[in-house]
Design a protein around this motif. Structure first.
Motif, PDB file in Angstrom:
ATOM      1  N   ASP A 183      83.870  29.153  85.018  1.00 42.06           N
ATOM      2  CA  ASP A 183      84.821  28.059  85.240  1.00 42.06           C
ATOM      3  C   ASP A 183      85.788  28.410  86.366  1.00 42.06           C
ATOM      4  OD1 ASP A 183      84.542  26.016  82.693  1.00 42.06           O
ATOM      5  OD2 ASP A 183      84.007  28.074  82.190  1.00 42.06           O
ATOM      6  N   ALA A 184      86.293  29.640  86.363  1.00 42.56           N
ATOM      7  CA  ALA A 184      87.196  30.060  87.433  1.00 42.56           C
ATOM      8  C   ALA A 184      86.467  30.108  88.767  1.00 42.56           C
ATOM      9  CB  ALA A 184      87.792  31.430  87.097  1.00 42.56           C
ATOM     10  N   SER A 185      85.209  30.549  88.767  1.00 43.22           N
ATOM     11  CA  SER A 185      84.439  30.596  90.012  1.00 43.22           C
ATOM     12  C   SER A 185      84.169  29.195  90.534  1.00 43.22           C
ATOM     13  CB  SER A 185      83.120  31.341  89.790  1.00 43.22           C
ATOM     14  OG  SER A 185      83.355  32.712  89.546  1.00 43.22           O
ATOM     15  N   ALA A 186      83.899  28.241  89.641  1.00 42.69           N
ATOM     16  CA  ALA A 186      83.706  26.856  90.071  1.00 42.69           C
ATOM     17  C   ALA A 186      84.984  26.313  90.706  1.00 42.69           C
ATOM     18  CB  ALA A 186      83.285  25.996  88.884  1.00 42.69           C
ATOM     19  N   ASP A 187      86.124  26.643  90.134  1.00 42.14           N
ATOM     20  CA  ASP A 187      87.398  26.225  90.742  1.00 42.14           C
ATOM     21  C   ASP A 187      87.580  26.860  92.114  1.00 42.14           C
ATOM     22  OD1 ASP A 187      88.045  24.653  88.561  1.00 42.14           O
ATOM     23  OD2 ASP A 187      89.271  26.209  87.587  1.00 42.14           O
ATOM     24  N   ALA A 188      87.188  28.132  92.252  1.00 40.76           N
ATOM     25  CA  ALA A 188      87.314  28.813  93.545  1.00 40.76           C
ATOM     26  C   ALA A 188      86.404  28.182  94.590  1.00 40.76           C
ATOM     27  CB  ALA A 188      86.985  30.297  93.385  1.00 40.76           C
TER      28      ALA A 188
ATOM     29  N   ARG B  67      85.588  24.992  94.711  1.00 42.13           N
ATOM     30  CA  ARG B  67      86.269  23.762  95.140  1.00 42.13           C
ATOM     31  C   ARG B  67      87.450  24.071  96.055  1.00 42.13           C
ATOM     32  NH1 ARG B  67      84.613  21.137  89.913  1.00 42.13           N
ATOM     33  NH2 ARG B  67      85.920  22.656  88.845  1.00 42.13           N
ATOM     34  N   ASP B  68      88.228  25.084  95.690  1.00 43.79           N
ATOM     35  CA  ASP B  68      89.400  25.429  96.491  1.00 43.79           C
ATOM     36  C   ASP B  68      89.018  25.857  97.900  1.00 43.79           C
ATOM     37  OD1 ASP B  68      90.998  24.892  94.309  1.00 43.79           O
ATOM     38  OD2 ASP B  68      91.254  26.999  93.735  1.00 43.79           O
ATOM     39  N   ALA B  69      87.821  26.462  98.055  1.00 46.13           N
ATOM     40  CA  ALA B  69      87.375  26.942  99.367  1.00 46.13           C
ATOM     41  C   ALA B  69      86.662  25.862 100.181  1.00 46.13           C
ATOM     42  CB  ALA B  69      86.445  28.137  99.184  1.00 46.13           C
ATOM     43  N   GLY B  70      86.517  24.654  99.613  1.00 48.04           N
ATOM     44  CA  GLY B  70      85.905  23.555 100.356  1.00 48.04           C
ATOM     45  C   GLY B  70      84.491  23.223  99.954  1.00 48.04           C
ATOM     46  N   GLY B  71      83.957  23.899  98.916  1.00 45.87           N
ATOM     47  CA  GLY B  71      82.624  23.595  98.448  1.00 45.87           C
ATOM     48  C   GLY B  71      82.630  22.486  97.409  1.00 45.87           C
ATOM     49  N   THR B  72      81.459  22.219  96.839  1.00 50.36           N
ATOM     50  CA  THR B  72      81.288  21.155  95.860  1.00 50.36           C
ATOM     51  C   THR B  72      80.626  21.712  94.609  1.00 50.36           C
ATOM     52  OG1 THR B  72      80.953  19.568  97.659  1.00 50.36           O
ATOM     53  CG2 THR B  72      80.268  18.880  95.457  1.00 50.36           C
ATOM     54  N   VAL B  73      81.122  21.332  93.458  1.00 51.65           N
ATOM     55  CA  VAL B  73      80.481  21.693  92.196  1.00 51.65           C
ATOM     56  C   VAL B  73      79.569  20.536  91.808  1.00 51.65           C
ATOM     57  CG1 VAL B  73      80.817  22.300  89.771  1.00 51.65           C
ATOM     58  CG2 VAL B  73      82.396  23.168  91.508  1.00 51.65           C
TER      59      VAL B  73
ATOM     60  N   PHE C  53      76.607  28.545  83.002  1.00 51.59           N
ATOM     61  CA  PHE C  53      75.890  28.240  84.240  1.00 51.59           C
ATOM     62  C   PHE C  53      76.544  27.059  84.945  1.00 51.59           C
ATOM     63  CE2 PHE C  53      72.372  25.527  85.918  1.00 51.59           C
ATOM     64  CZ  PHE C  53      71.823  26.377  86.860  1.00 51.59           C
ATOM     65  N   ALA C  54      76.599  27.130  86.279  1.00 52.85           N
ATOM     66  CA  ALA C  54      77.085  26.009  87.085  1.00 52.85           C
ATOM     67  C   ALA C  54      76.283  25.973  88.371  1.00 52.85           C
ATOM     68  CB  ALA C  54      78.575  26.155  87.387  1.00 52.85           C
ATOM     69  N   VAL C  55      76.204  24.791  88.978  1.00 51.73           N
ATOM     70  CA  VAL C  55      75.508  24.613  90.250  1.00 51.73           C
ATOM     71  C   VAL C  55      76.520  24.118  91.272  1.00 51.73           C
ATOM     72  CG1 VAL C  55      73.626  23.456  91.467  1.00 51.73           C
ATOM     73  CG2 VAL C  55      73.355  24.063  89.056  1.00 51.73           C
ATOM     74  N   ALA C  56      76.483  24.709  92.465  1.00 58.73           N
ATOM     75  CA  ALA C  56      77.460  24.381  93.496  1.00 58.73           C
ATOM     76  C   ALA C  56      76.779  24.285  94.856  1.00 58.73           C
ATOM     77  CB  ALA C  56      78.564  25.448  93.534  1.00 58.73           C
ATOM     78  N   ALA C  57      77.522  23.828  95.839  1.00 60.13           N
ATOM     79  CA  ALA C  57      77.038  23.776  97.217  1.00 60.13           C
ATOM     80  C   ALA C  57      78.161  24.179  98.142  1.00 60.13           C
ATOM     81  CB  ALA C  57      76.539  22.385  97.575  1.00 60.13           C
TER      82      ALA C  57
ATOM     83  N   VAL D 274      72.760  24.874  98.453  1.00 60.55           N
ATOM     84  CA  VAL D 274      72.959  24.905  97.006  1.00 60.55           C
ATOM     85  C   VAL D 274      72.774  26.326  96.467  1.00 60.55           C
ATOM     86  CG1 VAL D 274      72.083  24.042  94.794  1.00 60.55           C
ATOM     87  CG2 VAL D 274      72.248  22.502  96.766  1.00 60.55           C
ATOM     88  N   PHE D 275      73.601  26.705  95.513  1.00 64.99           N
ATOM     89  CA  PHE D 275      73.482  27.985  94.819  1.00 64.99           C
ATOM     90  C   PHE D 275      74.000  27.800  93.399  1.00 64.99           C
ATOM     91  CE2 PHE D 275      77.597  27.859  96.857  1.00 64.99           C
ATOM     92  CZ  PHE D 275      78.476  28.381  95.917  1.00 64.99           C
ATOM     93  N   SER D 276      73.802  28.796  92.558  1.00 71.76           N
ATOM     94  CA  SER D 276      74.260  28.729  91.174  1.00 71.76           C
ATOM     95  C   SER D 276      75.232  29.854  90.870  1.00 71.76           C
ATOM     96  CB  SER D 276      73.072  28.820  90.205  1.00 71.76           C
ATOM     97  OG  SER D 276      72.173  27.761  90.399  1.00 71.76           O
ATOM     98  N   LEU D 277      76.000  29.650  89.819  1.00 71.17           N
ATOM     99  CA  LEU D 277      76.906  30.659  89.283  1.00 71.17           C
ATOM    100  C   LEU D 277      76.442  30.994  87.875  1.00 71.17           C
ATOM    101  CD1 LEU D 277      80.211  28.874  90.344  1.00 71.17           C
ATOM    102  CD2 LEU D 277      79.201  30.868  91.472  1.00 71.17           C
ATOM    103  N   TRP D 278      76.424  32.274  87.524  1.00 67.27           N
ATOM    104  CA  TRP D 278      75.948  32.692  86.207  1.00 67.27           C
ATOM    105  C   TRP D 278      76.935  33.670  85.580  1.00 67.27           C
ATOM    106  CZ3 TRP D 278      72.903  31.117  82.570  1.00 67.27           C
ATOM    107  CH2 TRP D 278      72.519  31.989  81.536  1.00 67.27           C
ATOM    108  N   GLN D 279      77.521  33.250  84.468  1.00 63.22           N
ATOM    109  CA  GLN D 279      78.378  34.121  83.665  1.00 63.22           C
ATOM    110  C   GLN D 279      77.527  34.663  82.526  1.00 63.22           C
ATOM    111  OE1 GLN D 279      81.917  32.226  82.106  1.00 63.22           O
ATOM    112  NE2 GLN D 279      82.181  33.802  80.545  1.00 63.22           N
ATOM    113  N   ALA D 280      77.203  35.927  82.567  1.00 59.08           N
ATOM    114  CA  ALA D 280      76.265  36.511  81.605  1.00 59.08           C
ATOM    115  C   ALA D 280      76.875  36.658  80.224  1.00 59.08           C
ATOM    116  CB  ALA D 280      75.793  37.872  82.106  1.00 59.08           C
ATOM    117  N   ARG D 281      76.034  36.400  79.240  1.00 61.62           N
ATOM    118  CA  ARG D 281      76.320  36.751  77.856  1.00 61.62           C
ATOM    119  C   ARG D 281      75.141  37.591  77.366  1.00 61.62           C
ATOM    120  NH1 ARG D 281      78.993  30.830  76.679  1.00 61.62           N
ATOM    121  NH2 ARG D 281      81.053  31.336  77.512  1.00 61.62           N
ATOM    122  N   ALA D 282      74.210  36.994  76.627  1.00 62.51           N
ATOM    123  CA  ALA D 282      73.064  37.772  76.162  1.00 62.51           C
ATOM    124  C   ALA D 282      72.115  38.143  77.295  1.00 62.51           C
ATOM    125  CB  ALA D 282      72.314  36.995  75.077  1.00 62.51           C
ATOM    126  N   PHE D 283      72.067  37.303  78.340  1.00 59.69           N
ATOM    127  CA  PHE D 283      71.147  37.558  79.456  1.00 59.69           C
ATOM    128  C   PHE D 283      71.934  37.943  80.703  1.00 59.69           C
ATOM    129  CE2 PHE D 283      68.582  36.025  83.118  1.00 59.69           C
ATOM    130  CZ  PHE D 283      67.495  36.874  82.943  1.00 59.69           C
TER     131      PHE D 283
END
Length: 250
Positions: free
Chosen positions: A82-87, A89-95, A108-112, A118-127
């Motif tokens: 969630d914090a990375s998705a905000d970052a 947006r703050d840097a000019g990208g799109t979630v 998991f989140a998808v951004a551009a 396009v790229f993804s963000l992954w906050q690991a838990r079990a995987f």
């Protein structure tokens, strides 16, 4: 790639979204020796994990949106999606897809980026992500192809905390100086037919032999095998369904 395991900010996983999972599964298994396992749960939507020995190295899935072209997506590790998705947006990208939980595996989140790559963000838990890097069949490099390298140099360090080693002909991305990928400007011909994108490079023992096998099994060449001055042999290819990827020697 100097990373040997997923670390915050670095690449941790790659997924192929494709129009024909069984065909893609057979193609990449023949090319890289992957052993593929499809999650049987209906809610998993046919998600298929590729392994080298027992280590997970990549995934294949049906197209997330019908009508979209097949493509590989690179995921970057996030301590807090969630914090990375905000970052981003703050840097000019799109979630493009807000952070969501994937079973007990992670968030998991998808951004551009501002150019549309396009790229993804992954906050690991079990995987945690890929079980190995830099060996045959595993991820060994990632590369951004964009018409706006200066925009990328401003965006990614701000959004994901990367270091950037900008040289005359090529820029290396890193985490605390440990290189994991690169940046190349798209030329006019590439811009005309291909949007900005990330390319995963998989390690092979012999780039020329693997490229030849990739073509005889239905793939197409983008750039033929060539030696990076002082570095590995590399090539970029298109699989039979149209997804772009690269190969490189260790």
């Amino acid at each position: 790639m100097k990373l040997t395991e997923p670390v915050p900010g670095g690449p941790c996983w790659v997924e192929l979204s494709t129009s024909d999972v069984p065909a893609a599964r057979a193609y990449y298994a023949g090319l890289f020796g992957w052993r593929c396992e499809t999650d049987p749960r209906p809610e998993a939507g046919g998600y298929t994990t590729a392994r080298v020995d027992e280590d997970a190295v990549a995934a294949l899935s049906p197209l997330y949106q019908p009508g979209r072209p097949p493509a590989w997506t690179v995921s970057f590790a996030a301590e807090d999606a969630d914090a990375s998705a905000d970052a981003v947006r703050d840097a000019g990208g799109t979630v493009l897809m807000e952070p969501m939980d994937i079973f007990d595996q992670g968030r998991f989140a998808v951004a551009a980026d501002p150019s549309g790559a396009v790229f993804s963000l992954w906050q690991a838990r079990a995987f945690p992500g890929a079980g190995r890097f830099n060996s045959p069949g595993a991820l060994g490099w990632v590369e951004l192809r964009t018409p706006d390298p200066q925009g990328a140099l401003a965006f990614y360090p701000a959004a994901l905390g990367w270091t950037a080693d900008a040289q005359e002909r090529f820029t290396h991305w890193g985490v605390d100086g440990a290189d994991f990928g690169g940046l190349k400007e798209q030329d006019d011909d590439e811009r005309a037919g291909t949007p900005p994108h990330w390319v995963p490079y998989f390690v092979v023992s012999d780039a020329e032999t693997t490229a030849a096998r990739a073509l005889t099994t239905g793939g197409e060449p983008i750039t033929p095998p060539a030696r990076v001055p002082g570095g590995p042999w590399v090539a970029t290819l298109r699989d039979p369904l149209g997804a772009r990827f690269g190969i490189r020697t260790p």
